[in-house]
Design an enzyme around this catalytic site. Structure first.
Site, PDB file in Angstrom:
ATOM      1  CB  SER A 252       3.046  -5.940  -7.401  1.00 39.85           C
ATOM      2  OG  SER A 252       2.725  -6.249  -6.081  1.00 39.85           O
ATOM      3  CG  HIS A 393      -1.036  -9.319  -6.157  1.00 34.43           C
ATOM      4  ND1 HIS A 393      -1.163  -7.955  -5.984  1.00 34.43           N
ATOM      5  CD2 HIS A 393       0.297  -9.558  -6.280  1.00 34.43           C
ATOM      6  CE1 HIS A 393       0.034  -7.407  -6.005  1.00 34.43           C
ATOM      7  NE2 HIS A 393       0.935  -8.358  -6.188  1.00 34.43           N
TER       8      HIS A 393
HETATM    9  C1  GCU Z   1       4.453  -8.328  -1.453  1.00 29.88           C
HETATM   10  C2  GCU Z   1       4.561  -6.959  -0.833  1.00 29.88           C
HETATM   11  C3  GCU Z   1       3.793  -5.915  -1.632  1.00 29.88           C
HETATM   12  C4  GCU Z   1       4.167  -5.984  -3.087  1.00 29.88           C
HETATM   13  C5  GCU Z   1       4.003  -7.396  -3.598  1.00 29.88           C
HETATM   14  C6  GCU Z   1       4.479  -7.613  -5.028  1.00 29.88           C
HETATM   15  O1  GCU Z   1       3.157  -8.804  -1.301  1.00 29.88           O
HETATM   16  O2  GCU Z   1       4.124  -7.034   0.485  1.00 29.88           O
HETATM   17  O3  GCU Z   1       4.060  -4.626  -1.138  1.00 29.88           O
HETATM   18  O4  GCU Z   1       3.403  -5.080  -3.838  1.00 29.88           O
HETATM   19  O5  GCU Z   1       4.781  -8.266  -2.795  1.00 29.88           O
HETATM   20  O6  GCU Z   1       5.376  -6.916  -5.480  1.00 29.88           O
HETATM   21  O7  GCU Z   1       3.968  -8.554  -5.647  1.00 29.88           O
END
Ligand code: GCU
Length: 417
Positions: A252, A393
């Site tokens: 992420s 995610h």
């Molecule tokens: C949030 C953010 C993302 C990122 C994510 C993470 O959702 O909007 O850009 O990748 O956090 O780091 O889990």
């Protein structure tokens, strides 16, 4: 030490308002002034440095050069994973040229298989909650630095009870069983994930009297990536690490970092930006899910202070994220996704690989071999790798099996433990 990285100075690039608008994705093999790039030499000598400049100027901010003074305090070794691995920490200290001020150290955890003294390929992983959350072993230091609320600390400080809490996200036992080494650091060793530049590494690079970043100064993603470079400074010195087979991985926001770090450091042989999405592997133009405007509002400190000027004017960006991927060429990069993670725009990320392919073609290596997105759960073919699985995610043990299969393709299958 001087901290300027590039031959061109920031002043030579136009103000955002003077950049031409382009609704199409900019072609990777075309210079900012429109000249075509047709040879590897032109790519490496002209376009690649130009793209690095552009990404720093308008998005991530300029990363300082490597520190002139760096030292590694290697800590005593301990046994891990029922003797299958040995671990040790390395305290990486570095000084800046302001009366030799020392930056906060980076604590690198290194884990190597014990079945062979021969050099092994290695994954460098950046983590959110501290190295002590990766394995339960008490020998691993509890981080003193800032941790997220979700890490189970108290007032952003780690607690003993969080030891080993991320074990299943990383599957270090699988990595070792497959014959790889592993190294890790906690991103907050460089900078906490807050919109405040008074702590972490940033203030050490401020000019006299400066208290907040200038428009093109580095943001937090760049600081984390710079930390990865410092970890590599150590890893390449270790006789049991195959220095030409160091891979980097992050999830992420740390996936964005994994791509940025590898794009800017050719010593990193392979990168896995896992579910990196906006600001990493997803397009800025034609965005689905998170957009440049949204990310700049929610996480302004990840980028420089110029990037927000594109929030409502994304077509003025002189690059798009496929070009961050092209900086990897001809090295392998695996863009991995989850089908429910629409926020990270999995389809847009495949499009970025398609648009990066001409640079891999220039090198005459197998870039993107599958013209269509592979079906769920199947790793695509070629160095521009793509993987999408069911679910949301997260990083799982199942993901690691795919990451290791992908790395085996380019590093060779290792003798198992
Ligand atoms: C949030 C953010 C993302 C990122 C994510 C993470 O959702 O909007 O850009 O990748 O956090 O780091 O889990």
């Amino acid at each position: 030490i001087t901290f300027s990285v590039c031959a061109l100075s920031a002043a030579e690039w136009p103000d955002v308002a003077d950049l031409p608008e382009r609704t199409e994705f900019p072609p990777a093999l075309e210079m900012f002034d429109g000249t075509s790039v047709t040879t590897i030499k032109e790519w490496e000598e002209n376009r690649k440095p130009e793209l690095k400049e552009l990404f720093q100027q308008y998005m991530y901010g300029y990363m300082p050069a490597a520190p002139a003074e760096i030292n590694f305090e290697v800590q005593p070794e301990f046994s891990l994973l029922e003797g299958k691995a040995r671990g040790f920490e390395v305290i990486i200290n570095y000084a800046v040229d302001k009366g030799g001020e020392t930056l906060p150290p980076l604590n690198l955890l290194v884990i190597l298989p014990t079945n062979s003294d021969k050099p092994v390929p290695l994954f460098l992983g950046m983590n959110f909650c501290g190295n002590h959350t990766l394995l339960p072993n008490k020998e691993i230091s509890l981080t003193n630095n800032w941790v997220y609320d979700s890490c189970g600390g108290v007032d952003h400080q780690a607690v003993e009870g969080s030891r080993g809490s991320q074990f299943n996200d990383w599957g270090i036992d699988t990595i070792i069983n497959r014959g790889y080494g592993f190294a890790a650091f906690h991103s907050a060793d460089l900078a906490p994930d807050v919109d405040d530049f008074s702590n972490g590494v940033h203030p050490y690079f401020f000019k006299e009297g400066q208290t907040s970043p200038d428009p093109h100064d580095w943001g937090t993603l760049a600081a984390w990536a710079w930390g990865a470079h410092r970890a590599v400074d150590y890893l390449v010195t270790h006789p049991q690490v195959r220095k030409e087979q160091i891979a980097i991985i992050g999830h992420s926001r740390l996936g964005k970092t994994a791509l940025l770090a590898a794009a800017f450091d050719d010593r990193i042989a392979l990168s896995i930006p896992h579910q990196a999405g906006c600001g990493g592997t997803a397009p800025n133009r034609e965005s689905v899910g998170e957009s440049v405007a949204i990310i700049n509002r929610a996480f302004p400190h990840w980028f420089n202070n110029t990037f927000p000027l594109f929030s409502d004017d994304v077509n003025r960006l002189p690059f798009d994220q496929h070009e961050l991927i092209t900086l990897m060429a001809p090295r392998p990069v695996l863009v991995s996704n989850a089908v429910e993670d629409k926020w990270a725009d999995p389809d847009g990320q495949f499009r970025m690989l398609q648009l990066a392919a001409p640079v891999y073609d220039l090198y005459q290596v197998e870039g993107l071999l599958d013209q269509q997105q592979p079906e769920l759960g199947r790793l695509s073919n070629g160095r521009l790798g793509y993987y999408i699985r069911s679910g949301n995610h997260s990083m799982t043990r199942g993901d690691w099996l795919v990451f290791l299969d992908y790395a085996d393709k380019y590093f060779g299958k290792q003798p198992a433990m």
